[in-house]
Design a protein around this motif. Structure first.
Motif, PDB file in Angstrom:
ATOM      1  N   MET A  65      18.239  49.002 -14.483  1.00  0.00           N
ATOM      2  CA  MET A  65      19.301  49.963 -14.262  1.00  0.00           C
ATOM      3  C   MET A  65      18.705  51.351 -14.329  1.00  0.00           C
ATOM      4  SD  MET A  65      22.500  48.211 -16.157  1.00  0.00           S
ATOM      5  CE  MET A  65      22.688  46.473 -15.965  1.00  0.00           C
ATOM      6  N   GLN A  66      19.135  52.179 -13.421  1.00  0.00           N
ATOM      7  CA  GLN A  66      18.474  53.458 -13.282  1.00  0.00           C
ATOM      8  C   GLN A  66      18.905  54.504 -14.308  1.00  0.00           C
ATOM      9  OE1 GLN A  66      20.152  53.198  -9.659  1.00  0.00           O
ATOM     10  NE2 GLN A  66      18.404  52.375  -8.586  1.00  0.00           N
ATOM     11  N   ASN A  67      20.182  54.796 -14.405  1.00  0.00           N
ATOM     12  CA  ASN A  67      20.668  55.860 -15.270  1.00  0.00           C
ATOM     13  C   ASN A  67      21.271  55.244 -16.534  1.00  0.00           C
ATOM     14  OD1 ASN A  67      21.927  57.999 -16.476  1.00  0.00           O
ATOM     15  ND2 ASN A  67      23.049  58.663 -14.681  1.00  0.00           N
ATOM     16  N   GLU A  68      20.639  55.484 -17.679  1.00  0.00           N
ATOM     17  CA  GLU A  68      21.070  54.846 -18.925  1.00  0.00           C
ATOM     18  C   GLU A  68      22.445  55.306 -19.396  1.00  0.00           C
ATOM     19  OE1 GLU A  68      18.463  53.985 -21.960  1.00  0.00           O
ATOM     20  OE2 GLU A  68      17.094  53.009 -20.585  1.00  0.00           O
ATOM     21  N   SER A  69      22.932  56.468 -18.905  1.00  0.00           N
ATOM     22  CA  SER A  69      24.265  56.923 -19.292  1.00  0.00           C
ATOM     23  C   SER A  69      25.316  56.450 -18.288  1.00  0.00           C
ATOM     24  CB  SER A  69      24.298  58.452 -19.413  1.00  0.00           C
ATOM     25  OG  SER A  69      24.032  59.034 -18.154  1.00  0.00           O
ATOM     26  N   GLU A  70      24.885  55.715 -17.284  1.00  0.00           N
ATOM     27  CA  GLU A  70      25.789  55.187 -16.272  1.00  0.00           C
ATOM     28  C   GLU A  70      26.786  54.213 -16.901  1.00  0.00           C
ATOM     29  OE1 GLU A  70      25.434  52.711 -12.072  1.00  0.00           O
ATOM     30  OE2 GLU A  70      23.712  52.846 -13.396  1.00  0.00           O
ATOM     31  N   LEU A  71      28.031  54.273 -16.445  1.00  0.00           N
ATOM     32  CA  LEU A  71      29.062  53.354 -16.909  1.00  0.00           C
ATOM     33  C   LEU A  71      29.372  52.365 -15.790  1.00  0.00           C
ATOM     34  CD1 LEU A  71      31.518  55.781 -18.722  1.00  0.00           C
ATOM     35  CD2 LEU A  71      29.899  54.188 -19.764  1.00  0.00           C
ATOM     36  N   LEU A  72      29.505  51.101 -16.166  1.00  0.00           N
ATOM     37  CA  LEU A  72      29.803  50.046 -15.199  1.00  0.00           C
ATOM     38  C   LEU A  72      31.118  49.380 -15.570  1.00  0.00           C
ATOM     39  CD1 LEU A  72      26.306  48.331 -15.389  1.00  0.00           C
ATOM     40  CD2 LEU A  72      27.079  49.882 -13.604  1.00  0.00           C
ATOM     41  N   ASN A  73      31.906  49.027 -14.563  1.00  0.00           N
ATOM     42  CA  ASN A  73      33.090  48.224 -14.848  1.00  0.00           C
ATOM     43  C   ASN A  73      32.693  46.749 -14.793  1.00  0.00           C
ATOM     44  OD1 ASN A  73      33.199  47.321 -12.140  1.00  0.00           O
ATOM     45  ND2 ASN A  73      34.574  48.993 -11.558  1.00  0.00           N
ATOM     46  N   THR A  74      33.636  45.864 -15.050  1.00  0.00           N
ATOM     47  CA  THR A  74      33.332  44.439 -15.122  1.00  0.00           C
ATOM     48  C   THR A  74      32.773  43.913 -13.806  1.00  0.00           C
ATOM     49  OG1 THR A  74      35.030  44.123 -16.811  1.00  0.00           O
ATOM     50  CG2 THR A  74      34.324  42.159 -15.611  1.00  0.00           C
ATOM     51  N   GLN A  75      33.355  44.325 -12.687  1.00  0.00           N
ATOM     52  CA  GLN A  75      32.895  43.860 -11.386  1.00  0.00           C
ATOM     53  C   GLN A  75      31.478  44.341 -11.090  1.00  0.00           C
ATOM     54  OE1 GLN A  75      35.988  45.182 -11.947  1.00  0.00           O
ATOM     55  NE2 GLN A  75      37.036  43.216 -11.813  1.00  0.00           N
ATOM     56  N   GLN A  76      31.191  45.593 -11.401  1.00  0.00           N
ATOM     57  CA  GLN A  76      29.854  46.140 -11.168  1.00  0.00           C
ATOM     58  C   GLN A  76      28.815  45.435 -12.032  1.00  0.00           C
ATOM     59  OE1 GLN A  76      31.062  50.135 -12.110  1.00  0.00           O
ATOM     60  NE2 GLN A  76      30.871  50.803  -9.973  1.00  0.00           N
ATOM     61  N   LEU A  77      29.163  45.178 -13.292  1.00  0.00           N
ATOM     62  CA  LEU A  77      28.244  44.485 -14.186  1.00  0.00           C
ATOM     63  C   LEU A  77      27.989  43.069 -13.690  1.00  0.00           C
ATOM     64  CD1 LEU A  77      26.549  44.374 -16.738  1.00  0.00           C
ATOM     65  CD2 LEU A  77      28.620  43.711 -17.981  1.00  0.00           C
ATOM     66  N   ALA A  78      29.036  42.383 -13.280  1.00  0.00           N
ATOM     67  CA  ALA A  78      28.879  41.020 -12.768  1.00  0.00           C
ATOM     68  C   ALA A  78      27.942  41.005 -11.563  1.00  0.00           C
ATOM     69  CB  ALA A  78      30.239  40.440 -12.397  1.00  0.00           C
ATOM     70  N   LYS A  79      28.091  41.963 -10.689  1.00  0.00           N
ATOM     71  CA  LYS A  79      27.225  42.039  -9.508  1.00  0.00           C
ATOM     72  C   LYS A  79      25.770  42.258  -9.921  1.00  0.00           C
ATOM     73  CE  LYS A  79      26.717  44.323  -5.064  1.00  0.00           C
ATOM     74  NZ  LYS A  79      27.256  45.323  -4.144  1.00  0.00           N
ATOM     75  N   ARG A  80      25.535  43.148 -10.863  1.00  0.00           N
ATOM     76  CA  ARG A  80      24.164  43.423 -11.318  1.00  0.00           C
ATOM     77  C   ARG A  80      23.535  42.235 -12.019  1.00  0.00           C
ATOM     78  NH1 ARG A  80      23.013  49.591 -12.911  1.00  0.00           N
ATOM     79  NH2 ARG A  80      24.054  50.490 -11.111  1.00  0.00           N
ATOM     80  N   LEU A  81      24.364  41.457 -12.720  1.00  0.00           N
ATOM     81  CA  LEU A  81      23.840  40.296 -13.441  1.00  0.00           C
ATOM     82  C   LEU A  81      23.910  39.013 -12.601  1.00  0.00           C
ATOM     83  CD1 LEU A  81      25.265  40.895 -17.038  1.00  0.00           C
ATOM     84  CD2 LEU A  81      23.011  41.489 -16.120  1.00  0.00           C
ATOM     85  N   MET A  82      24.355  39.156 -11.371  1.00  0.00           N
ATOM     86  CA  MET A  82      24.464  38.041 -10.434  1.00  0.00           C
ATOM     87  C   MET A  82      25.310  36.906 -11.003  1.00  0.00           C
ATOM     88  SD  MET A  82      20.693  38.067  -8.705  1.00  0.00           S
ATOM     89  CE  MET A  82      19.769  38.240 -10.223  1.00  0.00           C
ATOM     90  N   THR A  83      26.472  37.278 -11.506  1.00  0.00           N
ATOM     91  CA  THR A  83      27.420  36.307 -12.041  1.00  0.00           C
ATOM     92  C   THR A  83      28.819  36.716 -11.607  1.00  0.00           C
ATOM     93  OG1 THR A  83      28.020  35.080 -14.029  1.00  0.00           O
ATOM     94  CG2 THR A  83      27.740  37.457 -14.291  1.00  0.00           C
ATOM     95  N   LYS A  84      29.800  36.007 -12.039  1.00  0.00           N
ATOM     96  CA  LYS A  84      31.182  36.304 -11.658  1.00  0.00           C
ATOM     97  C   LYS A  84      31.861  37.151 -12.725  1.00  0.00           C
ATOM     98  CE  LYS A  84      31.462  32.102  -9.091  1.00  0.00           C
ATOM     99  NZ  LYS A  84      32.300  31.656  -8.045  1.00  0.00           N
ATOM    100  N   PRO A  85      32.815  37.993 -12.323  1.00  0.00           N
ATOM    101  CA  PRO A  85      33.551  38.792 -13.301  1.00  0.00           C
ATOM    102  C   PRO A  85      34.200  37.943 -14.398  1.00  0.00           C
ATOM    103  CG  PRO A  85      33.970  39.632 -11.112  1.00  0.00           C
ATOM    104  CD  PRO A  85      33.195  38.343 -10.942  1.00  0.00           C
ATOM    105  N   ARG A  86      34.661  36.750 -14.056  1.00  0.00           N
ATOM    106  CA  ARG A  86      35.294  35.910 -15.088  1.00  0.00           C
ATOM    107  C   ARG A  86      34.291  35.493 -16.159  1.00  0.00           C
ATOM    108  NH1 ARG A  86      36.343  31.183 -11.084  1.00  0.00           N
ATOM    109  NH2 ARG A  86      34.409  30.035 -11.290  1.00  0.00           N
ATOM    110  N   THR A  87      33.009  35.374 -15.776  1.00  0.00           N
ATOM    111  CA  THR A  87      31.977  35.065 -16.774  1.00  0.00           C
ATOM    112  C   THR A  87      31.817  36.232 -17.736  1.00  0.00           C
ATOM    113  OG1 THR A  87      30.826  33.628 -15.207  1.00  0.00           O
ATOM    114  CG2 THR A  87      29.549  34.447 -17.094  1.00  0.00           C
ATOM    115  N   ILE A  88      31.804  37.444 -17.199  1.00  0.00           N
ATOM    116  CA  ILE A  88      31.703  38.647 -18.044  1.00  0.00           C
ATOM    117  C   ILE A  88      32.896  38.706 -18.994  1.00  0.00           C
ATOM    118  CG2 ILE A  88      31.581  41.179 -18.060  1.00  0.00           C
ATOM    119  CD1 ILE A  88      29.107  39.796 -16.786  1.00  0.00           C
ATOM    120  N   ARG A  89      34.094  38.454 -18.476  1.00  0.00           N
ATOM    121  CA  ARG A  89      35.298  38.470 -19.324  1.00  0.00           C
ATOM    122  C   ARG A  89      35.223  37.391 -20.402  1.00  0.00           C
ATOM    123  NH1 ARG A  89      37.520  39.869 -14.282  1.00  0.00           N
ATOM    124  NH2 ARG A  89      38.028  37.708 -13.759  1.00  0.00           N
ATOM    125  N   SER A  90      34.712  36.230 -20.044  1.00  0.00           N
ATOM    126  CA  SER A  90      34.561  35.142 -21.021  1.00  0.00           C
ATOM    127  C   SER A  90      33.587  35.536 -22.120  1.00  0.00           C
ATOM    128  CB  SER A  90      34.080  33.875 -20.312  1.00  0.00           C
ATOM    129  OG  SER A  90      33.822  32.852 -21.236  1.00  0.00           O
TER     130      SER A  90
END
Length: 71
Positions: free
Chosen positions: A1-26
């Protein structure tokens, strides 16, 4: 991740981790995912890039590690 102060929502995080948003929520509901921010009055959760990196580092394992031989 480039900018350490960057904020990600659940969908963005799921995309970066190559998983589904429901996995992040779980993970979040089980307390096993990265630290998140839950702004008052908002239904969304945000993740700091630095917290995600720290969480990923804590999850790292070394595969194929060779057990030292007895001498």
């Amino acid at each position: 991740m480039q900018n350490e102060s960057e904020l990600l929502n659940t969908q963005q995080l799921a995309k970066r981790l190559m998983t589904k948003p429901r996995t992040i929520r779980s993970w979040r509901s089980k307390g096993i995912g990265p630290t998140y921010l839950a702004p008052k009055g908002s239904r969304s959760c945000l993740y700091r890039a630095s917290d995600v990196e720290a969480w990923l580092s804590s999850c790292a394992t070394i595969s194929g590690a060779v057990k030292p031989r007895d001498e």
